[in-house]
Design a protein around this motif. Structure first.
Motif, short mmCIF file in Angstrom:
data_model
loop_
_atom_site.label_atom_id
_atom_site.label_comp_id
_atom_site.label_asym_id
_atom_site.label_seq_id
_atom_site.Cartn_x
_atom_site.Cartn_y
_atom_site.Cartn_z
N ILE A 19 1.13 -1.23 -0.03
CA ILE A 19 0.04 0.18 0.00
C ILE A 19 1.09 1.08 0.06
O ILE A 19 1.68 1.44 0.91
N VAL A 20 0.61 2.33 -1.08
CA VAL A 20 1.40 3.41 -1.03
C VAL A 20 0.51 4.34 -0.35
O VAL A 20 -0.55 4.48 -0.84
N GLY A 21 1.13 5.05 0.41
CA GLY A 21 0.25 6.19 0.93
C GLY A 21 0.18 7.56 0.20
O GLY A 21 0.22 8.62 0.62
N GLU A 81 -3.63 -5.12 6.86
CA GLU A 81 -3.65 -6.31 6.20
C GLU A 81 -2.62 -6.49 5.24
O GLU A 81 -2.24 -7.75 4.77
N ALA A 82 -2.13 -5.35 4.70
CA ALA A 82 -1.11 -5.49 3.66
C ALA A 82 0.34 -5.94 4.03
O ALA A 82 0.51 -6.28 5.49
N ASP A 83 1.32 -6.32 3.32
CA ASP A 83 2.72 -6.88 3.71
C ASP A 83 3.59 -5.54 3.77
O ASP A 83 4.45 -5.70 4.48
N TYR A 84 3.30 -4.58 3.00
CA TYR A 84 4.27 -3.44 3.21
C TYR A 84 3.55 -2.18 2.82
O TYR A 84 2.61 -2.09 2.08
N TRP A 85 4.07 -1.03 3.39
CA TRP A 85 3.61 0.15 3.46
C TRP A 85 4.53 1.16 2.77
O TRP A 85 5.49 1.44 3.58
N VAL A 86 4.37 2.10 1.98
CA VAL A 86 5.37 3.16 1.71
C VAL A 86 4.93 4.24 1.74
O VAL A 86 3.43 4.65 0.98
N GLY A 87 5.57 5.35 2.03
CA GLY A 87 5.45 6.84 2.03
C GLY A 87 6.53 7.18 1.05
O GLY A 87 7.88 7.21 1.41
N ILE A 88 5.92 8.17 0.15
CA ILE A 88 7.07 9.21 -0.63
C ILE A 88 6.59 10.43 -0.24
O ILE A 88 5.41 10.78 -0.43
N GLU A 89 7.33 11.40 -0.10
CA GLU A 89 7.29 12.67 0.10
C GLU A 89 8.19 13.72 -0.55
O GLU A 89 9.56 13.49 -0.21
N GLY A 90 7.68 14.39 -1.29
CA GLY A 90 8.92 15.40 -2.11
C GLY A 90 9.02 16.54 -1.29
O GLY A 90 8.00 16.87 -0.70
N GLY A 91 10.36 17.11 -1.20
CA GLY A 91 10.49 18.40 -0.55
C GLY A 91 11.46 19.22 -1.25
O GLY A 91 11.99 19.10 -2.19
#
Length: 189
Positions: A19-21, A81-91
């Motif tokens: 899951i991508v945030g 329930e997911a296996d991985y969670w991803v956060g991507i933030e530009g700055g």
């Protein structure tokens, strides 16, 4: 002589959910590409709108990293329930009198392991930097200066400034791969 039956390669793989945030298609696709390039499992990668709990345009490493971590953490809370969670933030950040752009990637798994990496940085043209300093989000400033629409879901500033040699998907994908190192090299992390 009878040969042993070969298992179907697809049957040997286990499907995992990432899951991508964010619902941004660039962030989802770079995550999918990174996971598929490193692991033999098959992955279903989905985006989820979550709050980064930082300003719309994060300033500096700490705020940008915090936004990426919060996106991964909020995605995990929303879809445990997911296996991985991803956060991507530009700055963005100030380096002397100039402004640089970059992004942080944070990946969480069910065992509370954290992978993190940062993209390379590049200097922004003064016309964009001025608009960001005045309070505009980087993607909106890119659109105004480069006369584009919704560039943050396309090639972004990095794509325009490199004449497409480096697009936003590839730029982010490399950092997602680097953030996956602890999950790939479990013996060392």
């Amino acid at each position: 002589m009878a040969f042993p039956k070969r298992k179907n390669y697809q049957e040997q793989k286990r499907q995992k959910l990432v899951i991508v945030g964010s619902k941004n298609p660039v962030k989802i696709k770079c995550t999918e590409n990174a996971f598929q390039s490193l692991f033999e499992d098959t992955f279903i990668v989905e985006g989820l709108n979550v709050d980064s709990n930082v300003k719309d345009q994060p300033q500096g490493d700490v705020e940008t990293y915090t936004g990426a971590y919060n996106r991964a953490f909020e995605a995990k809370k929303a879809f445990p329930e997911a296996d991985y969670w991803v956060g991507i933030e530009g700055g963005v950040d100030e380096v002397g009198a100039q402004m640089v752009a970059f992004a942080w990637m944070v990946i969480l798994d069910g065992s509370n392991k954290v992978g993190k990496a940062k993209t390379g940085t590049f200097f922004l043209p003064e016309a964009i930097s001025k608009l960001v300093r005045e309070g505009m989000e980087l993607g909106d400033a890119d659109d105004r200066v480069f006369q584009q629409t919704n560039s943050k879901q396309g090639n972004g500033a990095v794509g325009v400034l490199t004449n497409g040699v480096v697009n936003r998907l590839e730029y982010y994908q490399q950092a997602v791969i680097l953030a996956l190192i602890p999950f790939l090299q479990k013996n060392f992390y």
